[in-house]
Structures are given as structure tokens and as C-alpha cells.
Design an enzyme around this catalytic site. Sequence first.
Site, PDB file in Angstrom:
ATOM      1  N   ARG A 162      -0.907  -8.602  13.060  1.00 19.01           N
ATOM      2  CA  ARG A 162      -1.474  -7.575  12.157  1.00 19.01           C
ATOM      3  C   ARG A 162      -2.262  -8.241  11.025  1.00 19.01           C
ATOM      4  NH1 ARG A 162       4.056  -4.669  11.225  1.00 19.01           N
ATOM      5  NH2 ARG A 162       3.042  -3.808   9.376  1.00 19.01           N
TER       6      ARG A 162
ATOM      7  N   ARG B 232     -10.063   0.934   8.349  1.00 18.98           N
ATOM      8  CA  ARG B 232      -9.671  -0.425   8.740  1.00 18.98           C
ATOM      9  C   ARG B 232     -10.768  -1.143   9.506  1.00 18.98           C
ATOM     10  NH1 ARG B 232      -3.701   0.456   8.701  1.00 18.98           N
ATOM     11  NH2 ARG B 232      -2.709  -1.506   9.185  1.00 18.98           N
TER      12      ARG B 232
ATOM     13  N   ARG C 134      14.226   1.058  10.619  1.00 23.50           N
ATOM     14  CA  ARG C 134      13.256  -0.043  10.540  1.00 23.50           C
ATOM     15  C   ARG C 134      12.180   0.184  11.591  1.00 23.50           C
ATOM     16  NH1 ARG C 134      15.363  -4.628   7.409  1.00 23.50           N
ATOM     17  NH2 ARG C 134      17.486  -4.051   6.817  1.00 23.50           N
TER      18      ARG C 134
ATOM     19  N   LYS D  62       0.838  -1.213   0.000  1.00 27.64           N
ATOM     20  CA  LYS D  62       0.000   0.000   0.000  1.00 27.64           C
ATOM     21  C   LYS D  62       0.869   1.259   0.000  1.00 27.64           C
ATOM     22  CE  LYS D  62      -2.037  -1.138   3.877  1.00 27.64           C
ATOM     23  NZ  LYS D  62      -1.354  -2.408   4.211  1.00 27.64           N
TER      24      LYS D  62
HETATM   25  P1  AP5 Z   1       4.831  -1.641   1.931  1.00 31.66           P
HETATM   26  O1  AP5 Z   1       4.465  -0.854   0.730  1.00 31.66           O
HETATM   27  O2  AP5 Z   1       5.565  -0.926   3.022  1.00 31.66           O
HETATM   28  O3  AP5 Z   1       3.539  -2.401   2.483  1.00 31.66           O
HETATM   29  P2  AP5 Z   1       2.227  -1.852   3.208  1.00 31.66           P
HETATM   30  O4  AP5 Z   1       1.058  -2.522   2.569  1.00 31.66           O
HETATM   31  O5  AP5 Z   1       2.235  -0.354   3.238  1.00 31.66           O
HETATM   32  O6  AP5 Z   1       2.456  -2.503   4.619  1.00 31.66           O
HETATM   33  P3  AP5 Z   1       2.428  -1.894   6.083  1.00 31.66           P
HETATM   34  O7  AP5 Z   1       3.112  -2.904   6.957  1.00 31.66           O
HETATM   35  O8  AP5 Z   1       2.945  -0.501   6.144  1.00 31.66           O
HETATM   36  O9  AP5 Z   1       0.923  -1.900   6.328  1.00 31.66           O
HETATM   37  P4  AP5 Z   1       0.242  -1.926   7.654  1.00 31.66           P
HETATM   38  O10 AP5 Z   1      -1.141  -1.772   7.165  1.00 31.66           O
HETATM   39  O11 AP5 Z   1       0.484  -3.069   8.550  1.00 31.66           O
HETATM   40  O12 AP5 Z   1       0.941  -0.717   8.462  1.00 31.66           O
HETATM   41  P5  AP5 Z   1       0.435   0.711   8.877  1.00 31.66           P
HETATM   42  O13 AP5 Z   1       1.593   1.611   8.955  1.00 31.66           O
HETATM   43  O14 AP5 Z   1      -0.750   1.113   8.055  1.00 31.66           O
HETATM   44  O15 AP5 Z   1       5.673  -2.908   1.456  1.00 31.66           O
HETATM   45  C1  AP5 Z   1       6.275  -3.761   2.421  1.00 31.66           C
HETATM   46  C2  AP5 Z   1       7.683  -4.174   1.926  1.00 31.66           C
HETATM   47  O16 AP5 Z   1       7.539  -5.012   0.783  1.00 31.66           O
HETATM   48  C3  AP5 Z   1       8.542  -2.983   1.490  1.00 31.66           C
HETATM   49  O17 AP5 Z   1       9.859  -3.214   1.888  1.00 31.66           O
HETATM   50  C4  AP5 Z   1       8.426  -2.961  -0.046  1.00 31.66           C
HETATM   51  O18 AP5 Z   1       9.618  -2.486  -0.652  1.00 31.66           O
HETATM   52  C5  AP5 Z   1       8.188  -4.447  -0.363  1.00 31.66           C
HETATM   53  N1  AP5 Z   1       7.274  -4.627  -1.479  1.00 31.66           N
HETATM   54  C6  AP5 Z   1       6.173  -3.895  -1.794  1.00 31.66           C
HETATM   55  N2  AP5 Z   1       5.572  -4.376  -2.895  1.00 31.66           N
HETATM   56  C7  AP5 Z   1       6.297  -5.460  -3.280  1.00 31.66           C
HETATM   57  C8  AP5 Z   1       6.192  -6.394  -4.365  1.00 31.66           C
HETATM   58  N3  AP5 Z   1       5.213  -6.305  -5.258  1.00 31.66           N
HETATM   59  N4  AP5 Z   1       7.107  -7.377  -4.436  1.00 31.66           N
HETATM   60  C9  AP5 Z   1       8.118  -7.472  -3.530  1.00 31.66           C
HETATM   61  N5  AP5 Z   1       8.290  -6.609  -2.508  1.00 31.66           N
HETATM   62  C10 AP5 Z   1       7.380  -5.616  -2.373  1.00 31.66           C
HETATM   63  O19 AP5 Z   1      -0.151   0.439  10.337  1.00 31.66           O
HETATM   64  C11 AP5 Z   1       0.713   0.136  11.420  1.00 31.66           C
HETATM   65  C12 AP5 Z   1      -0.118   0.047  12.693  1.00 31.66           C
HETATM   66  O20 AP5 Z   1      -0.753   1.334  12.959  1.00 31.66           O
HETATM   67  C13 AP5 Z   1      -1.280  -0.957  12.656  1.00 31.66           C
HETATM   68  O21 AP5 Z   1      -0.859  -2.251  12.974  1.00 31.66           O
HETATM   69  C14 AP5 Z   1      -2.236  -0.323  13.691  1.00 31.66           C
HETATM   70  O22 AP5 Z   1      -1.813  -0.631  15.001  1.00 31.66           O
HETATM   71  C15 AP5 Z   1      -2.078   1.169  13.480  1.00 31.66           C
HETATM   72  N6  AP5 Z   1      -3.034   1.714  12.499  1.00 31.66           N
HETATM   73  C16 AP5 Z   1      -2.742   2.301  11.284  1.00 31.66           C
HETATM   74  N7  AP5 Z   1      -3.868   2.700  10.674  1.00 31.66           N
HETATM   75  C17 AP5 Z   1      -4.906   2.368  11.493  1.00 31.66           C
HETATM   76  C18 AP5 Z   1      -6.312   2.499  11.402  1.00 31.66           C
HETATM   77  N8  AP5 Z   1      -6.895   3.055  10.316  1.00 31.66           N
HETATM   78  N9  AP5 Z   1      -7.066   2.027  12.429  1.00 31.66           N
HETATM   79  C19 AP5 Z   1      -6.502   1.463  13.530  1.00 31.66           C
HETATM   80  N10 AP5 Z   1      -5.173   1.300  13.671  1.00 31.66           N
HETATM   81  C20 AP5 Z   1      -4.378   1.749  12.674  1.00 31.66           C
END
Ligand code: AP5
Length: 225
Positions: free
Chosen positions: A179, A95, A167, A20
Site C-alpha cells: 500500500r 488516489r 482488525r 487520515k
Molecule cells: P489511521 O487514522 O487509521 O490512518 P489512515 O491514514 O486512515 O490509514 P489507512 O490505513 O486507513 O489508510 P489507507 O489509505 O491505506 O486505507 P483505506 O481504508 O483508505 O491511523 C492508523 C493507526 O495509527 C491508528 O491505529 C491510529 O490510532 C494511529 N495513529 C494515528 N495518528 C497517529 C499519531 N499521530 N501517532 C501515533 N499513532 C497514530 O484504503 C484501503 C484500501 O482500499 C486501499 O489499499 C485500496 O485497495 C482501496 N481504496 C480505498 N480508497 C481507494 C481509492 N480512492 N482508489 C483506489 N482504491 C482505494
Amino acid sequence: MSGANVPAVLILLGPPGAGKGTQARMLEDRFGLVQLSTGDLLRAAVAAGTPAGLAAKTVMEAGGLVSDEIVLAILKDRMAEPDTARGVILDGFPRTAGQAEALDRLLAEAGGRVTAAISLEVDDAAMVGRVSGRYTCAGCGEGYHDEFKLPATAGTCDKCGGTAFKRRADDNAETVRARLQAYHAQTAPLIAHYRAMGVLETIDAMGPIESIAEGLGTIVGRVSA
Ligand code: AP5
């Protein structure tokens, strides 16, 4: 639906590691939209030690979901900023059903609605490896991966030339599994919500980053025309 005066509101749905953030940043550059990541906003609140950040910290470290109340307050403040006028890409929001309904109400008050919710379809099994190998530039936030996305020059950010990287504390195998569980229990049901609204799009997000970006670009170009 994004007519002349109505900003596009695109949602990227998908489990942790689906890409994402990676794809949202590429779409930002290409379409002049603004990425709004509730994860980034919450991490900034944690780093700043605000009351919302203090409440969110423990939940995030355990891989659970922060309360709708906190997330909605942070998101609403950010959406009110002027740079969102051309449109937004929501990354990691909504979410829960409560967040999705609150977003629908917020947009309706301004005469708008969600333009498209794009579900990034991936295999859970690959997500632990994707997330565990992730790191970002400490200066500009550009994302990298130990195996799948390395900077062109080792140790130097392609985007800003920075040499410091970091990281995330929640990017370990155990927390990623929690997660993923939270995603399937509370977020995946939103796919049906957006299908019923007629705005759901899906994309296979297991291929190379550039091909997915191309497919997403086609979808975004079509829905925001
Ligand atoms: P990346 O693009 O970073 O993946 P992502 O989908 O953004 O994953 P996240 O882990 O950031 O999502 P998340 O939803 O868990 O975290 P968030 O910060 O929203 O890609 C991942 C890796 O893979 C990268 O290294 C990239 O280079 C690689 N990659 C990408 N595409 C690839 C491909 N096609 N092939 C190979 N490699 C690839 O949330 C964190 C925490 O915040 C949550 O757990 C929760 O506690 C809280 N939170 C956030 N939003 C909310 C909400 N709306 N409600 C409640 N809690 C929330």
C-alpha cells in the site's frame, strides 16, 4: 472558497497510517463536516457482497488500488446524499490522477472546487507499526491503537460503550508495504496537482494525535472561513 452556498471539500492526503481516518473523524465533530472514506465505502461493499465489492476484494487484500471506475461510482453516490450539504472531508480519495481530474469536473459542474488538499507528512518507516497496531470498535467504527490510542477503560469503546473490536484484513506488514508503494507511485504525485491549483496545505503528522488535530483545526478554520 466555501462561500455561503458552496460546501467545503477538504482532501486528506497521506500514506496508509498517516492518520487520515483518525483526524477526519475529529474534524467531523469539530466542524460539522462529513467524512467520506473510500476505504470504508469499499469495505462496506465487500461485506455486502455487491458486484463492486466482489471486484474490489482481491485488489484490497493485495494492497493495490481498486479501479477508478468502481471508486468513482461509489464516491459519486455517496456525495449525492443530503448529509454532505455542509461539506465533506475526503479520506483516501482521490488516489490517482484520473480520480483527481474526475473530482475537479464533478465539483465544477456544481460551481465548486476543492477547498484544500492537506498533505499529512510522515516517515514511511513508522507506518507499518501504526497500521499493524490499529483496531476499531465493531459498533461505531471509532479507531484505536495497541500503543498510541487506547480506550480510557480497557475493552470498552470511549464513544459508544461497545465491547467488540475488529482488525482489518489488509493491516499486515506485507500488505502495508504494498500500500505504501501504491501511495508513492500513484497518489503522491497529486500533491503537485493541488499545489498547482493553489489549494495545497501540508502538516507534520509525526507528533501526538492531539497536536496534529490542533494544527489541522487551524488550517480547516482558515480555509473554510
Ligand atoms: P489511521 O487514522 O487509521 O490512518 P489512515 O491514514 O486512515 O490509514 P489507512 O490505513 O486507513 O489508510 P489507507 O489509505 O491505506 O486505507 P483505506 O481504508 O483508505 O491511523 C492508523 C493507526 O495509527 C491508528 O491505529 C491510529 O490510532 C494511529 N495513529 C494515528 N495518528 C497517529 C499519531 N499521530 N501517532 C501515533 N499513532 C497514530 O484504503 C484501503 C484500501 O482500499 C486501499 O489499499 C485500496 O485497495 C482501496 N481504496 C480505498 N480508497 C481507494 C481509492 N480512492 N482508489 C483506489 N482504491 C482505494
